[in-house]
Design a protein around this motif. Structure first.
Motif, PDB file in Angstrom:
ATOM      1  N   ASP A 147      26.881  -8.635  46.827  1.00  0.00           N
ATOM      2  CA  ASP A 147      27.658  -9.812  46.424  1.00  0.00           C
ATOM      3  C   ASP A 147      29.140  -9.695  46.746  1.00  0.00           C
ATOM      4  N   LEU A 148      29.749  -8.556  46.413  1.00  0.00           N
ATOM      5  CA  LEU A 148      31.182  -8.406  46.651  1.00  0.00           C
ATOM      6  C   LEU A 148      31.484  -8.355  48.145  1.00  0.00           C
ATOM      7  N   ASN A 149      30.642  -7.681  48.917  1.00  0.00           N
ATOM      8  CA  ASN A 149      30.849  -7.661  50.368  1.00  0.00           C
ATOM      9  C   ASN A 149      30.756  -9.065  50.965  1.00  0.00           C
ATOM     10  N   ASP A 179      39.753  -4.179  38.288  1.00  0.00           N
ATOM     11  CA  ASP A 179      38.795  -5.267  38.121  1.00  0.00           C
ATOM     12  C   ASP A 179      38.351  -5.766  39.491  1.00  0.00           C
ATOM     13  N   THR A 180      37.124  -5.456  39.887  1.00  0.00           N
ATOM     14  CA  THR A 180      36.660  -5.846  41.223  1.00  0.00           C
ATOM     15  C   THR A 180      36.578  -7.362  41.397  1.00  0.00           C
ATOM     16  N   GLU A 181      36.511  -8.099  40.296  1.00  0.00           N
ATOM     17  CA  GLU A 181      36.492  -9.562  40.402  1.00  0.00           C
ATOM     18  C   GLU A 181      37.823 -10.110  40.893  1.00  0.00           C
ATOM     19  N   GLN A 182      38.851  -9.279  40.865  1.00  0.00           N
ATOM     20  CA  GLN A 182      40.176  -9.693  41.342  1.00  0.00           C
ATOM     21  C   GLN A 182      40.436  -9.265  42.790  1.00  0.00           C
ATOM     22  N   TRP A 183      39.477  -8.585  43.394  1.00  0.00           N
ATOM     23  CA  TRP A 183      39.721  -8.079  44.746  1.00  0.00           C
ATOM     24  C   TRP A 183      39.831  -9.190  45.785  1.00  0.00           C
TER      25      TRP A 183
END
Length: 246
Positions: free
Chosen positions: A107-109, A61-65
């Motif tokens: 966004d994730l970066n 789950d990338t939201e947990q990274w």
């Protein structure tokens, strides 16, 4: 007295460039524990020689990274010059559209960079792309993603920022980008005529990974040419190939 090893965390560690950054970090005594946060286990985990310093965190789950990154940084707050690397990126096809690609590439970066800054990380290394600010390219979605991340990182004002801007990334991917085969063939053809032309158009993923590592090491030694260091294609070749003698 020898400097304490540098603790690092890397995102995009199972990608083409990211995997080479991980291998380079693990191979140098100047770097200590290397934390990776990925959807699947990095290949270095199966290498007895390399895995000794590797802390491979698998989280689908990338939201947990970002929460995982915060856990890593809080666990070792006194680590020498903690550095965070991001070679994170995907493609429109793999992501299932531009909107989903934007969530990863931009966004994730941005979330990772902001979390790193808030945690007191001193050095942030981002693998971007060459040519994204040209008049012809700056309006393309891909360019907007890369430029947006670069601008955010600059605004965050790390003690040391390193932005790599490679050209065409050469190497064997598990899933090749659409149209990349033709471009790679072109670069190979150009390389048979002129090595310098080849180097300016495309760089091997291994060389890019080594350049990122070498730049971070120089920064830790106070040898970076500037606080906000743009490592262009020529510098990538210099740091990752010509001066890579470790």
């Amino acid at each position: 007295m020898a400097a304490a090893p540098i603790t690092s965390a890397i995102f995009g560690a199972t990608g083409l460039v990211g995997a080479h950054i991980v291998t380079s970090l693990l191979s140098l005594d100047a770097f200590g524990t290397v934390h990776t946060i990925t959807r699947r286990t990095p290949k270095q985990a199966s290498d007895a020689a390399l895995s000794k310093k590797l802390d491979a965190i698998v989280e689908k789950d990338t939201e947990q990274w970002v929460p995982k990154l915060n856990e890593v940084l809080k666990a070792d707050p006194k680590a020498a010059l903690p550095a965070v690397f991001s070679a994170l990126g995907t493609t429109r096809v793999a992501a299932g559209g531009i909107a989903n690609q934007w969530k990863i590439d931009h966004d994730l970066n941005v979330e990772i960079a902001r979390a790193a800054k808030a945690a007191g990380v001193k050095t942030f290394v981002f693998v971007s792309s060459a040519g994204t600010r040209s008049l012809a390219a700056r309006w393309l979605p891909y360019s907007k993603m890369k430029n947006g991340v670069e601008d955010t990182i600059k605004e965050l004002d790390f003690e040391q920022t390193i932005i790599l801007q490679p050209g065409l990334i050469l190497g064997d991917r598990e899933v090749e980008h659409q149209g990349a085969g033709a471009f790679k063939a072109l670069v190979k053809g150009v390389g048979s005529v002129s090595k310098s032309w080849h180097d300016s158009l495309g760089q091997e993923a291994e060389v890019i990974g080594r350049a990122a590592t070498h730049a971070a090491l120089l920064a830790s030694q106070g040898k970076a040419p500037s606080k906000y260091w743009i490592v262009d294609t020529a510098a990538i070749i210099k740091l990752g190939r010509d001066e890579w003698k470790f």
